[in-house]
Design a protein around this motif. Sequence first.
Motif, short mmCIF file in Angstrom:
data_model
loop_
_atom_site.label_atom_id
_atom_site.label_comp_id
_atom_site.label_asym_id
_atom_site.label_seq_id
_atom_site.Cartn_x
_atom_site.Cartn_y
_atom_site.Cartn_z
N GLY A 6 21.76 10.11 -18.38
CA GLY A 6 20.52 10.82 -18.04
C GLY A 6 20.36 12.10 -18.84
N ASN A 7 19.12 12.38 -19.27
CA ASN A 7 18.85 13.63 -19.99
C ASN A 7 17.41 14.10 -19.82
N LEU A 8 16.80 13.77 -18.68
CA LEU A 8 15.43 14.22 -18.37
C LEU A 8 14.44 13.82 -19.45
N ASP A 9 14.57 12.60 -19.91
CA ASP A 9 13.65 12.03 -20.89
C ASP A 9 12.86 10.92 -20.20
N PRO A 10 11.56 11.12 -19.95
CA PRO A 10 10.80 10.10 -19.22
C PRO A 10 10.65 8.80 -20.00
N LEU A 11 10.68 8.86 -21.33
CA LEU A 11 10.58 7.63 -22.10
C LEU A 11 11.90 6.86 -22.04
N ALA A 12 13.03 7.56 -22.02
CA ALA A 12 14.31 6.89 -21.84
C ALA A 12 14.39 6.26 -20.46
N LEU A 13 13.85 6.95 -19.45
CA LEU A 13 13.82 6.38 -18.10
C LEU A 13 13.01 5.09 -18.08
N MET A 14 11.87 5.07 -18.77
CA MET A 14 11.08 3.85 -18.85
C MET A 14 11.86 2.75 -19.56
N ALA A 15 12.52 3.10 -20.68
CA ALA A 15 13.25 2.10 -21.46
C ALA A 15 14.35 1.45 -20.63
N GLY A 47 0.78 -1.22 0.00
CA GLY A 47 0.00 0.00 0.00
C GLY A 47 0.81 1.27 0.00
N VAL A 48 2.13 1.17 -0.25
CA VAL A 48 2.99 2.35 -0.30
C VAL A 48 2.96 2.94 -1.70
N CYS A 49 2.85 4.26 -1.78
CA CYS A 49 2.93 4.97 -3.07
C CYS A 49 4.39 5.00 -3.50
N VAL A 50 4.69 4.43 -4.67
CA VAL A 50 6.07 4.35 -5.16
C VAL A 50 6.14 4.95 -6.56
N ALA A 51 7.07 5.86 -6.75
CA ALA A 51 7.34 6.44 -8.07
C ALA A 51 8.75 6.07 -8.49
N VAL A 52 9.00 6.10 -9.79
CA VAL A 52 10.33 5.86 -10.34
C VAL A 52 10.86 7.17 -10.90
N GLY A 61 14.61 1.80 -17.04
CA GLY A 61 14.16 1.42 -15.72
C GLY A 61 13.28 0.18 -15.68
N VAL A 62 12.49 -0.02 -16.73
CA VAL A 62 11.58 -1.17 -16.77
C VAL A 62 12.33 -2.50 -16.66
N PRO A 63 13.40 -2.73 -17.44
CA PRO A 63 14.10 -4.01 -17.27
C PRO A 63 14.84 -4.13 -15.95
N LEU A 64 15.41 -3.02 -15.44
CA LEU A 64 16.13 -3.09 -14.18
C LEU A 64 15.19 -3.46 -13.03
N ALA A 65 13.99 -2.90 -13.03
CA ALA A 65 13.03 -3.15 -11.96
C ALA A 65 12.05 -4.27 -12.30
N GLN A 66 12.16 -4.82 -13.50
CA GLN A 66 11.26 -5.88 -13.98
C GLN A 66 9.80 -5.47 -13.83
N LEU A 67 9.49 -4.28 -14.34
CA LEU A 67 8.12 -3.78 -14.36
C LEU A 67 7.52 -4.01 -15.74
N ALA A 68 6.22 -4.20 -15.79
CA ALA A 68 5.52 -4.39 -17.05
C ALA A 68 4.56 -3.22 -17.25
#
Length: 409
Positions: free
Chosen positions: A328-337, A310-315, A339-346
């Motif tokens: 890093g370059n403040l690109d949220p789509l690059a962060l998803m590209a 129940g904790v609110c978690v942001a990436v 971060g998703v495999p590192l955190a194994q998020l779908a």
Amino acid sequence: MSGQAAGSLRSRCPVSLVDWPAGVAAERPADGLLSVELRWLEGRITSVLPVADAQGLVLPRLVEPHGHLDKAFSWSDFPNPTGTYAGAMDANMREHRTRTAERVHERSERALALAWRHGLRAIRSHIDSLGPGAACSWEVLTSARQRWKGRIELQLVALVPIAHWSTPEGEHLASQVAAAGGVIGGVIEPPCRGRAPRQALRRLLALAERHGCPVDLHIDEASEHPAAGVRQLLRVLRTMTVSVPITCSHASSLSLLNPASLQRLGVRMAEHQLRVVALPLTNGWLLGRRGQATPLQRPLAPIRQLRDCGVCVAVGGDNVQDPWFPGGNLDPLALMAMGVPLAQLAPWDDEGMAPFSTDAARLLDLAWDGVFRPGAPADLIHVPTGGWPELLSAPPQRQVLAGGVWVQD
């Protein structure tokens, strides 16, 4: 910023980011993307309806919940070739002693211009707030916040060792932060044993409560002493009432707990409404190093386990080409590209998309949660072709709509 003309767009959107009008139902496809038509007028969404077929991908303009605009793009002059936490701190301190208003202005404007083109609508930036570069950093970024108002919402956090808030200078800084509408922050370094860290935390929280400032802590950014900082924070919260929101940034060492201990800790964090920002890129780069060996364990905030409690978690993306992380370059789509495999998020599941979108907006207490519905801001990122594979394989070409107006490069 408001648009004057009407517009519309047909594209595919994650199910969790669409709020259908009453009586409209749509089946959830396997990839979690619904074909929708968005219409807007004068900067606001007027309708969101299902359509038979659409191409590409549409997301709301996204949020960076944890950045450092004051030191962005400083790696070239102050590199950290060892990639260690200690090396980053040493280079950071040398850079801080050379700061001028002109340098901070150039860095932050470059960063904000990238964020604007890439599709960010809000950034929470921590500012080194103790030492020779503090005053000019606050002056420049406070001005930037006003200058970028209506395009990017900028939240500013005073970053100091937590013990500083127990000094007269800390009391004065808290008044300045409150007057600027800022956030009270601090660094809690492991092993943080004994009464001293609790006393410092109690003083910090009391100041934040008195001034009505949110709190955002650098806590448990370590590959040892699992959850030492969060445990101290929870002990303090047992003895005092705090109404302002508290964010635990990093929380990396929590992943070193065994499952049962993590479950108990997560439940207690949720009871106190603690929020967490996971920072997989910087922590993946800095933490878990053992000489030249490939790390066998990478400390990273346990996103799924905490959300299940129940904790609110942001990436967040954290650093931008500074001593703490060379990329890093403040690109949220690059962060998803990345971060998703590192955190194994779908991201095609609600649980995987929320940390990048709705939970990030909630953590920053933004007026809009990032869900498309009538009356919501006409703010979006449109990837004209492809879907999840294209978004996750490389940051794709995109079009950004802000306040009903297409952003031009």
